[in-house]
Design a protein around this motif. Sequence first.
Motif, PDB file in Angstrom:
ATOM      1  N   ILE A  69      15.497   1.531   2.842  1.00 29.76           N
ATOM      2  CA  ILE A  69      14.219   1.944   3.455  1.00 29.76           C
ATOM      3  C   ILE A  69      13.077   1.769   2.461  1.00 29.76           C
ATOM      4  O   ILE A  69      12.003   1.257   2.809  1.00 29.76           O
ATOM      5  CB  ILE A  69      14.303   3.407   3.932  1.00 29.76           C
ATOM      6  N   LYS A  70      13.304   2.174   1.215  1.00 29.16           N
ATOM      7  CA  LYS A  70      12.285   2.026   0.178  1.00 29.16           C
ATOM      8  C   LYS A  70      11.912   0.565  -0.007  1.00 29.16           C
ATOM      9  O   LYS A  70      10.719   0.203  -0.089  1.00 29.16           O
ATOM     10  CB  LYS A  70      12.809   2.627  -1.125  1.00 29.16           C
ATOM     11  N   THR A  71      12.899  -0.308  -0.072  1.00 26.68           N
ATOM     12  CA  THR A  71      12.657  -1.740  -0.273  1.00 26.68           C
ATOM     13  C   THR A  71      11.860  -2.325   0.891  1.00 26.68           C
ATOM     14  O   THR A  71      10.913  -3.094   0.689  1.00 26.68           O
ATOM     15  CB  THR A  71      13.994  -2.498  -0.423  1.00 26.68           C
ATOM     16  N   ARG A  72      12.218  -1.957   2.115  1.00 23.67           N
ATOM     17  CA  ARG A  72      11.520  -2.493   3.290  1.00 23.67           C
ATOM     18  C   ARG A  72      10.087  -1.988   3.368  1.00 23.67           C
ATOM     19  O   ARG A  72       9.190  -2.716   3.794  1.00 23.67           O
ATOM     20  CB  ARG A  72      12.305  -2.136   4.560  1.00 23.67           C
ATOM     21  N   LEU A  73       9.864  -0.750   2.965  1.00 24.24           N
ATOM     22  CA  LEU A  73       8.504  -0.220   2.935  1.00 24.24           C
ATOM     23  C   LEU A  73       7.634  -0.985   1.945  1.00 24.24           C
ATOM     24  O   LEU A  73       6.465  -1.277   2.207  1.00 24.24           O
ATOM     25  CB  LEU A  73       8.525   1.269   2.549  1.00 24.24           C
ATOM     26  N   GLN A  74       8.209  -1.313   0.801  1.00 25.47           N
ATOM     27  CA  GLN A  74       7.450  -2.007  -0.235  1.00 25.47           C
ATOM     28  C   GLN A  74       7.236  -3.483   0.090  1.00 25.47           C
ATOM     29  O   GLN A  74       6.220  -4.068  -0.296  1.00 25.47           O
ATOM     30  CB  GLN A  74       8.173  -1.876  -1.585  1.00 25.47           C
ATOM     31  N   ALA A  75       8.190  -4.076   0.798  1.00 26.15           N
ATOM     32  CA  ALA A  75       8.129  -5.512   1.063  1.00 26.15           C
ATOM     33  C   ALA A  75       7.161  -5.860   2.186  1.00 26.15           C
ATOM     34  O   ALA A  75       6.564  -6.935   2.191  1.00 26.15           O
ATOM     35  CB  ALA A  75       9.526  -6.038   1.408  1.00 26.15           C
ATOM     36  N   VAL A  76       7.008  -4.949   3.156  1.00 23.98           N
ATOM     37  CA  VAL A  76       6.149  -5.249   4.298  1.00 23.98           C
ATOM     38  C   VAL A  76       4.685  -5.287   3.857  1.00 23.98           C
ATOM     39  O   VAL A  76       4.245  -4.481   3.042  1.00 23.98           O
ATOM     40  CB  VAL A  76       6.358  -4.199   5.426  1.00 23.98           C
ATOM     41  N   ARG A  77       3.960  -6.248   4.384  1.00 25.58           N
ATOM     42  CA  ARG A  77       2.559  -6.429   4.006  1.00 25.58           C
ATOM     43  C   ARG A  77       1.648  -5.936   5.112  1.00 25.58           C
ATOM     44  O   ARG A  77       1.955  -6.037   6.296  1.00 25.58           O
ATOM     45  CB  ARG A  77       2.291  -7.909   3.720  1.00 25.58           C
ATOM     46  N   GLU A 268      -4.640  -5.469  -0.057  1.00 29.97           N
ATOM     47  CA  GLU A 268      -4.122  -4.208   0.481  1.00 29.97           C
ATOM     48  C   GLU A 268      -4.698  -2.959  -0.162  1.00 29.97           C
ATOM     49  O   GLU A 268      -4.528  -1.856   0.348  1.00 29.97           O
ATOM     50  CB  GLU A 268      -2.594  -4.188   0.348  1.00 29.97           C
ATOM     51  N   GLY A 269      -5.338  -3.113  -1.305  1.00 32.34           N
ATOM     52  CA  GLY A 269      -5.916  -1.960  -1.978  1.00 32.34           C
ATOM     53  C   GLY A 269      -4.948  -1.247  -2.904  1.00 32.34           C
ATOM     54  O   GLY A 269      -3.735  -1.492  -2.849  1.00 32.34           O
ATOM     55  N   PRO A 270      -5.482  -0.346  -3.743  1.00 33.23           N
ATOM     56  CA  PRO A 270      -4.649   0.353  -4.731  1.00 33.23           C
ATOM     57  C   PRO A 270      -3.512   1.172  -4.128  1.00 33.23           C
ATOM     58  O   PRO A 270      -2.474   1.353  -4.763  1.00 33.23           O
ATOM     59  CB  PRO A 270      -5.656   1.270  -5.451  1.00 33.23           C
ATOM     60  N   SER A 271      -3.711   1.683  -2.919  1.00 38.68           N
ATOM     61  CA  SER A 271      -2.679   2.544  -2.314  1.00 38.68           C
ATOM     62  C   SER A 271      -1.367   1.805  -2.072  1.00 38.68           C
ATOM     63  O   SER A 271      -0.303   2.431  -1.944  1.00 38.68           O
ATOM     64  CB  SER A 271      -3.186   3.121  -0.992  1.00 38.68           C
ATOM     65  N   ALA A 272      -1.437   0.468  -2.026  1.00 34.13           N
ATOM     66  CA  ALA A 272      -0.215  -0.318  -1.801  1.00 34.13           C
ATOM     67  C   ALA A 272       0.784  -0.141  -2.935  1.00 34.13           C
ATOM     68  O   ALA A 272       1.992  -0.309  -2.732  1.00 34.13           O
ATOM     69  CB  ALA A 272      -0.571  -1.796  -1.648  1.00 34.13           C
ATOM     70  N   PHE A 273       0.294   0.199  -4.125  1.00 37.71           N
ATOM     71  CA  PHE A 273       1.182   0.372  -5.275  1.00 37.71           C
ATOM     72  C   PHE A 273       1.970   1.680  -5.205  1.00 37.71           C
ATOM     73  O   PHE A 273       2.845   1.921  -6.039  1.00 37.71           O
ATOM     74  CB  PHE A 273       0.387   0.319  -6.582  1.00 37.71           C
ATOM     75  N   LEU A 274       1.651   2.508  -4.217  1.00 35.54           N
ATOM     76  CA  LEU A 274       2.393   3.757  -4.035  1.00 35.54           C
ATOM     77  C   LEU A 274       3.332   3.683  -2.843  1.00 35.54           C
ATOM     78  O   LEU A 274       3.947   4.690  -2.465  1.00 35.54           O
ATOM     79  CB  LEU A 274       1.415   4.925  -3.857  1.00 35.54           C
ATOM     80  N   LYS A 275       3.468   2.495  -2.239  1.00 32.16           N
ATOM     81  CA  LYS A 275       4.360   2.332  -1.093  1.00 32.16           C
ATOM     82  C   LYS A 275       5.801   2.666  -1.476  1.00 32.16           C
ATOM     83  O   LYS A 275       6.287   2.252  -2.521  1.00 32.16           O
ATOM     84  CB  LYS A 275       4.305   0.895  -0.578  1.00 32.16           C
ATOM     85  N   GLY A 276       6.435   3.396  -0.608  1.00 36.10           N
ATOM     86  CA  GLY A 276       7.843   3.729  -0.836  1.00 36.10           C
ATOM     87  C   GLY A 276       8.067   4.823  -1.851  1.00 36.10           C
ATOM     88  O   GLY A 276       9.214   5.092  -2.224  1.00 36.10           O
ATOM     89  N   MET A 277       6.972   5.517  -2.288  1.00 36.91           N
ATOM     90  CA  MET A 277       7.150   6.544  -3.320  1.00 36.91           C
ATOM     91  C   MET A 277       8.033   7.684  -2.810  1.00 36.91           C
ATOM     92  O   MET A 277       8.902   8.177  -3.547  1.00 36.91           O
ATOM     93  CB  MET A 277       5.811   7.104  -3.788  1.00 36.91           C
ATOM     94  N   GLY A 278       7.813   8.118  -1.553  1.00 32.34           N
ATOM     95  CA  GLY A 278       8.607   9.220  -1.013  1.00 32.34           C
ATOM     96  C   GLY A 278      10.096   8.926  -1.032  1.00 32.34           C
ATOM     97  O   GLY A 278      10.879   9.674  -1.642  1.00 32.34           O
ATOM     98  N   PRO A 279      10.532   7.831  -0.370  1.00 33.80           N
ATOM     99  CA  PRO A 279      11.962   7.497  -0.418  1.00 33.80           C
ATOM    100  C   PRO A 279      12.468   7.231  -1.828  1.00 33.80           C
ATOM    101  O   PRO A 279      13.614   7.565  -2.153  1.00 33.80           O
ATOM    102  CB  PRO A 279      12.049   6.217   0.428  1.00 33.80           C
TER     103      PRO A 279
END
Length: 314
Positions: A69-77, A268-279
């Motif tokens: 799930i973490k990987t898919r969250l980070q990979a999606v654009r 995507e902006g700076p927030s993209a670097f926090l994608k998948g942080m929860g999982p």
Amino acid sequence: MSVNPKIESQDTLKHKISISKDAPKHHVASINTKEDNPFNFVRVLLEGAVAGAAAGVVVESALYPLDTIKTRLQAVRGGGQIILKGLYSGLAGNLAGVLPASAIFIGVYEPTKQKLLKICPENLSAFAHLTAGAVGGAASSIIRVPTEVVKQRMQTGHFASAPDAVRLIVAKEGFKGLFVGYSSFLLRDLPFDAIQFCIYEQLRIGYKLAAKRNLSDPENAVIGAFAGAITGAVTTPLDVIKTRLMVQGSGNQYKNISHCVSTILKEEGPSAFLKGMGPRVLWIGIGGSIFFGVLEKTKQLLAERRPTDSNKLD
């Protein structure tokens, strides 16, 4: 002046008894000191490898869906949706790489740590743990990187099986395709390994000093969870960069780390670097608990199976 033979013999006997009482204490103390601080490189390496392999396989098997799930969250654009099917895609192939990689990591980490702790002053123990973590990570990266590339390509639906993934990656991208994102992997994992193991070891030292006893299995697990969660949160931006570089395939939308960073910021902006942080924090926090719990328990069991040197002392 004559001396009573009986008195002399009694005094001599008392003196001998006194020596016989004191001498063994001194002898045993010197033996114990020597035995408490041995450094058997091969034994420490092998026991570390076994403990690391066990811990790596258990934690990877238990938490693989969270990692997917973490990987898919980070990979999606952009605003793309993630798919929640096939959360165990690539597990078998991943375990084939995780087992030797974890064995190498702990097998290198343990003797390096113990050697550095003997060399460094006591107040620099954190430096020994940081360095040993980085050295272990670098040594295991030769296996961890191809394993990670194959795993993440399968998690994002690129391939159906690990053998197919390896064959097609090599066919389309060459052998170097298995090592794509190597620099970003090191950028993420060397600090991650160093920080996580340093936090874990330092917390254990402090806790043992405060409690004045060895820690229980649950206590080791809680400390491992805390160390993993903190490290996972801090290194999430580095993990996003690594994931994007590893899953891009032959399209090469990102040329290198700096281009990847600038493109993500622009699109995507700076927030993209926090994608998948929860999982990621959940995964690594629980994973740290399981990993360090299994690691310490396995090390304890291996230590109990060591042959004693009591026969040599007799």
